[in-house]
Design a protein around this motif. Structure first.
Motif, mmCIF file in Angstrom:
data_model
loop_
_atom_site.group_PDB
_atom_site.id
_atom_site.type_symbol
_atom_site.label_atom_id
_atom_site.label_comp_id
_atom_site.label_asym_id
_atom_site.label_seq_id
_atom_site.Cartn_x
_atom_site.Cartn_y
_atom_site.Cartn_z
ATOM 1 N N ASP A 3 49.654 32.890 41.537
ATOM 2 C CA ASP A 3 48.645 31.846 41.489
ATOM 3 C C ASP A 3 48.611 31.095 42.812
ATOM 4 O O ASP A 3 49.627 30.730 43.368
ATOM 5 C CB ASP A 3 48.991 30.891 40.346
ATOM 6 N N ASP A 4 47.393 30.874 43.351
ATOM 7 C CA ASP A 4 47.264 30.247 44.666
ATOM 8 C C ASP A 4 47.947 28.888 44.739
ATOM 9 O O ASP A 4 48.726 28.605 45.635
ATOM 10 C CB ASP A 4 45.773 30.050 44.994
ATOM 11 N N ALA A 5 47.630 28.020 43.778
ATOM 12 C CA ALA A 5 48.178 26.666 43.838
ATOM 13 C C ALA A 5 49.685 26.691 43.710
ATOM 14 O O ALA A 5 50.404 25.978 44.414
ATOM 15 C CB ALA A 5 47.561 25.809 42.735
ATOM 16 N N ARG A 176 46.380 38.866 44.410
ATOM 17 C CA ARG A 176 46.744 37.584 43.813
ATOM 18 C C ARG A 176 45.725 37.219 42.746
ATOM 19 O O ARG A 176 44.577 37.663 42.770
ATOM 20 C CB ARG A 176 46.841 36.485 44.875
ATOM 21 N N SER A 177 46.181 36.417 41.798
ATOM 22 C CA SER A 177 45.338 35.945 40.710
ATOM 23 C C SER A 177 44.958 34.502 40.990
ATOM 24 O O SER A 177 45.824 33.668 41.256
ATOM 25 C CB SER A 177 46.088 36.049 39.376
ATOM 26 N N VAL A 178 43.664 34.206 40.943
ATOM 27 C CA VAL A 178 43.159 32.876 41.269
ATOM 28 C C VAL A 178 42.501 32.286 40.030
ATOM 29 O O VAL A 178 41.589 32.903 39.460
ATOM 30 C CB VAL A 178 42.138 32.944 42.426
ATOM 31 N N PRO A 179 42.955 31.124 39.560
ATOM 32 C CA PRO A 179 42.342 30.519 38.382
ATOM 33 C C PRO A 179 40.937 30.023 38.682
ATOM 34 O O PRO A 179 40.548 29.863 39.844
ATOM 35 C CB PRO A 179 43.283 29.367 38.043
ATOM 36 N N GLY A 180 40.196 29.769 37.615
ATOM 37 C CA GLY A 180 38.838 29.256 37.784
ATOM 38 C C GLY A 180 37.858 30.062 36.976
ATOM 39 O O GLY A 180 38.227 30.858 36.103
ATOM 40 N N ASP A 181 36.575 29.861 37.247
ATOM 41 C CA ASP A 181 35.529 30.579 36.541
ATOM 42 C C ASP A 181 35.553 32.045 36.949
ATOM 43 O O ASP A 181 35.710 32.390 38.121
ATOM 44 C CB ASP A 181 34.154 29.987 36.852
ATOM 45 N N LEU A 195 37.488 40.504 41.976
ATOM 46 C CA LEU A 195 37.208 41.161 40.705
ATOM 47 C C LEU A 195 37.440 40.187 39.558
ATOM 48 O O LEU A 195 38.363 39.363 39.616
ATOM 49 C CB LEU A 195 38.125 42.379 40.528
ATOM 50 N N PRO A 196 36.632 40.261 38.503
ATOM 51 C CA PRO A 196 36.866 39.378 37.354
ATOM 52 C C PRO A 196 38.177 39.716 36.667
ATOM 53 O O PRO A 196 38.436 40.875 36.345
ATOM 54 C CB PRO A 196 35.663 39.666 36.446
ATOM 55 N N GLY A 200 41.213 35.591 32.812
ATOM 56 C CA GLY A 200 40.615 34.355 33.288
ATOM 57 C C GLY A 200 40.753 34.228 34.792
ATOM 58 O O GLY A 200 41.754 34.644 35.374
ATOM 59 N N GLY A 201 39.741 33.649 35.427
ATOM 60 C CA GLY A 201 39.764 33.546 36.873
ATOM 61 C C GLY A 201 39.350 34.856 37.512
ATOM 62 O O GLY A 201 38.566 35.636 36.963
ATOM 63 N N GLU A 202 39.905 35.118 38.688
ATOM 64 C CA GLU A 202 39.552 36.350 39.379
ATOM 65 C C GLU A 202 40.758 36.930 40.090
ATOM 66 O O GLU A 202 41.730 36.231 40.385
ATOM 67 C CB GLU A 202 38.413 36.111 40.380
ATOM 68 N N ILE A 203 40.696 38.223 40.332
ATOM 69 C CA ILE A 203 41.719 38.941 41.078
ATOM 70 C C ILE A 203 41.185 39.151 42.490
ATOM 71 O O ILE A 203 40.094 39.682 42.680
ATOM 72 C CB ILE A 203 42.032 40.298 40.427
ATOM 73 N N VAL A 204 41.961 38.707 43.481
ATOM 74 C CA VAL A 204 41.564 38.844 44.874
ATOM 75 C C VAL A 204 42.473 39.887 45.528
ATOM 76 O O VAL A 204 43.699 39.761 45.500
ATOM 77 C CB VAL A 204 41.667 37.507 45.628
ATOM 78 N N VAL A 205 41.863 40.921 46.092
ATOM 79 C CA VAL A 205 42.595 41.982 46.779
ATOM 80 C C VAL A 205 42.197 41.936 48.247
ATOM 81 O O VAL A 205 41.003 41.969 48.568
ATOM 82 C CB VAL A 205 42.265 43.366 46.185
#
Length: 403
Positions: A3-5, A176-181, A195-196, A200-205
């Motif tokens: 998670d980013d935060a 990484r997994s980023v929370p949010g819409d 990617l969705p 929940g949130g999105e997967i950023v590659v």
């Protein structure tokens, strides 16, 4: 994935600030990369010119290479002729059309004397641009479609496999997994895929310097869609572990449904045990559990007593290119081999996931954890800073039969 935060404030398993630990791991990773020389940005950056000298009989090296050529007659043939002239075998080839250009991705077997920089220059000299070369291994010898089907099968069986499957599919990248819409469809933006996330949130590659192709995006999106359709799932396998006094406990995979049992385990542990595990304020220990039990960030093993109570947890957490192992054993169940048994299983999981190493963060006074790492029988590296010890075990790759 992390998670980013949380990643900005905490380590992946402990939840405690460790900026020095990040620096130590970065230095260690840089040293390994320098020694291995397994990723090379392209031509003109050192290395001898290719001279076609064969290595000693039987001495070859596997490489994954990628280059972009113009979509015109004979462009691929020129690359193949240049490789053949230097005794390079093409074991597999994938093409990714991009309109007036095509990205060609090769699995190559080369004489051991052909340096990766020289190989990149060969591709460039044959008309390629943006040549990239990185080390391959026996896993890459598996037929391409069969490998993708295998990744889909692993993903279907276990929610925790999705980040590993994406990394195996896309090569060296950060996930990484980023929370949010959750975005509706996801996006492809050069060296980044969004990617969705079904959770929940999105997967950023992200893959620096090597843009993703539409084909790669489509494959990654298909894996994520499969994960979403199947919902959360954890393998049901259970192992029995017989303790020295003759009692048997059960080792199984754990997930978010075990949060209540994990909180109860925390409540029975002493402050010293929690402090050794989390390296931070004991009052914050409970807040880490939901993150640690999520399959998006790694895998968790739980040990159940004969009465069904959780008496130990073992976490294997994906931390970029490295993997962290962490253990928590209830005071009344310590010194019975439970921690060592968990660590062996976590290490086997890391090896199966093609991780290069596993590290444990502990206090220098935690002799039980140090002994468990030594008990793995693997090469170990020790880094000590202000009473905190990082022990890294180098893993031998799991055996995979070539096609």
């Amino acid at each position: 994935m992390a998670d980013d935060a949380a990643a900005q404030k905490t380590g992946p398993a402990t939840g405690a600030p460790r900026p020095w630990h990040r620096a130590v791991r970065a230095a260690r990773a840089g040293w390994r990369a320098w020694c291995a020389q397994d990723t090379h940005p392209g031509p003109g950056q050192g290395g001898a010119e290719p001279d076609g000298r064969p290595g000693a009989e039987g001495e070859t090296t596997l490489w994954r290479a990628r280059t972009t050529v113009r979509e015109e007659r004979g462009s691929l043939a020129r690359v193949c002729v240049a490789l053949a002239a230097h005794q390079v075998d093409i074991l597999s080839l994938q093409t990714h059309p991009l309109g007036d250009r095509t990205v060609d991705e090769f699995l190559l077997r080369t004489p051991v004397t052909l340096e990766p920089e020289a190989l990149a220059r060969l591709l460039t000299g044959a008309g390629g641009t943006g040549a990239r070369v990185e080390r391959a291994d026996a896993h890459d010898l598996v037929d391409g479609p069969a490998r993708v089907l295998g990744l889909a099968t692993r993903t279907a069986l276990d929610s925790a496999e999705l980040p590993l499957a994406l990394r195996s599919l896309l090569g060296r990248c950060s996930i990484r997994s980023v929370p949010g819409d959750t975005p509706g469809e996801g996006t492809l933006e050069g060296t980044s895929l969004r990617l969705p996330d079904p959770a929940g949130g999105e997967i950023v590659v992200e893959r620096p310097h090597v843009p993703f192709t539409p084909t790669e995006y489509a494959r990654a999106h298909a894996l994520v869609e499969l994960d979403a359709r199947l919902g959360r799932r954890t393998p049901p396998h259970r192992d029995a572990l017989t303790l020295p006094e003759g009692r048997a406990v059960t080792i199984r995979r754990a997930g978010e449904g075990d949060l209540e049992g994990a909180l109860a385990l925390h409540a029975r542990c002493s402050r010293q045990t929690l402090r050794q595990r989390y390296h931070g304020p004991v009052k914050d220990a409970d807040s880490y559990l939901r993150h640690l039990l999520s399959p998006r960030f790694g895998r968790t093993l739980a040990v159940e007593s004969p009465t069904g109570e959780l008496v130990a947890l073992g976490h294997l957490l994906w931390d970029g290119d490295e993997t962290e192992a962490a253990l928590l054993v209830e005071d009344a169940w310590q010194r019975r081999g439970i921690g060592s048994a968990l660590l062996r299983r976590l290490t086997d999981m890391a090896r199966e996931a093609r991780c290069e190493s596993v590290y444990a963060v502990t206090q220098a006074s935690n002799t039980a954890m140090v002994a468990a790492m030594r008990g793995l029988g693997l090469p170990l590296d020790y880094q000590v800073e202000e009473g905190t010890l990082v022990v890294t075990a180098t893993l031998a790759p799991a055996t995979v039969a070539p096609r």
